[in-house]
Design an enzyme around this catalytic site. Structure first.
Site, PDB file in Angstrom:
ATOM      1  N   ILE A  17      37.932  48.083  36.043  1.00  0.00           N
ATOM      2  CA  ILE A  17      38.906  48.808  35.222  1.00  0.00           C
ATOM      3  C   ILE A  17      39.889  49.358  36.254  1.00  0.00           C
ATOM      4  CG2 ILE A  17      39.324  50.724  33.635  1.00  0.00           C
ATOM      5  CD1 ILE A  17      36.501  50.346  32.552  1.00  0.00           C
ATOM      6  N   PRO A  18      41.013  48.663  36.454  1.00  0.00           N
ATOM      7  CA  PRO A  18      41.827  48.870  37.656  1.00  0.00           C
ATOM      8  C   PRO A  18      42.731  50.112  37.630  1.00  0.00           C
ATOM      9  CG  PRO A  18      42.809  47.182  36.301  1.00  0.00           C
ATOM     10  CD  PRO A  18      41.528  47.583  35.620  1.00  0.00           C
ATOM     11  N   CYS A  19      42.102  51.268  37.704  1.00  0.00           N
ATOM     12  CA  CYS A  19      42.872  52.514  37.737  1.00  0.00           C
ATOM     13  C   CYS A  19      43.709  52.619  39.008  1.00  0.00           C
ATOM     14  CB  CYS A  19      41.964  53.720  37.561  1.00  0.00           C
ATOM     15  SG  CYS A  19      40.583  53.795  38.702  1.00  0.00           S
ATOM     16  N   HIS A  20      43.383  51.812  40.029  1.00  0.00           N
ATOM     17  CA  HIS A  20      44.177  51.825  41.265  1.00  0.00           C
ATOM     18  C   HIS A  20      45.582  51.265  41.041  1.00  0.00           C
ATOM     19  CE1 HIS A  20      42.262  47.812  41.231  1.00  0.00           C
ATOM     20  NE2 HIS A  20      43.358  47.397  41.878  1.00  0.00           N
TER      21      HIS A  20
END
Length: 199
Positions: free
Chosen positions: A133-136
């Site tokens: 879950i690419p919160c970056h």
């Protein structure tokens, strides 16, 4: 929940899975690791035990491909459990294409709540499944890198990896130091798991 440690070029990750999918992926040196393990225990209402699981083996392979610059999309099922608002934010995060970034303002607009930037940022911070879950991929409106639970240096390197297909500055010495750190951190993880069971 079955957990195991996975080595990566950016340091070890603690991964968790149920039969439904991956439900935890955090850097082992994250300050909130113990707290997040306890929260996962509460969310899933079951024991956290070290071991192996088919989802974790597949995760190991897909992360290896990702860090080598060969994988842009993860195919593993996810078993995240948040509030309805958090789930909405996390679903939208998964729609940000590999190698691209958006701002918190844009993320809030995309979920239909354009004035909820702070709530969106909080939901981003409550994501317990790093990278998948690419919160970056969420940055400040002015293009600056902003908070990331794994550290801004990792956020910068993940974005660079996705932009160029390789991590800058990695060599055999760095990898050897990571393996040494992993052995040291394993004891801390065992303590964190034991603490999560006692609450």
């Amino acid at each position: 929940v079955v957990i195991t440690m996975l080595e990566t070029p950016l340091g070890p990750l603690l991964a968790g899975a149920t039969d439904q999918g991956i439900n935890f992926l955090e850097y082992t040196d994250r300050r909130m690791l113990e707290h997040n393990l306890k929260a996962m225990h509460r969310r899933f209402g079951c024991a956290i035990v070290p071991g192996q699981h088919p989802h974790l083996e597949r995760l190991r392979e897909e992360l290896k491909e990702y860090f080598q610059g060969g994988r842009q999309v993860f195919t593993l099922p996810l078993a995240s459990r948040g509030t309805p608002f958090q789930d909405k934010v996390w679903q939208e995060l998964r729609r940000i294409p590999h190698g691209q970034t958006i701002s918190y303002d844009e993320l809030a607009r995309r979920i239909g709540q354009p004035t909820a930037q702070r709530a969106v940022a909080r939901a981003n911070g409550m994501n317990y499944i790093a990278i998948l879950i690419p919160c970056h991929r969420v940055i400040g409106k002015d293009g600056t890198l902003t908070g990331y639970g794994g550290g801004l240096w990792r956020k910068r390197l993940l974005l660079e990896l996705e932009r160029t297909g390789r991590l800058p500055g990695r060599d055999e010495k760095s990898d050897a130091l990571d393996r040494e750190k992993t052995a040291y951190q394993a004891a801390g993880i065992a303590r964190a798991v034991a603490l999560s069971r006692s609450h």
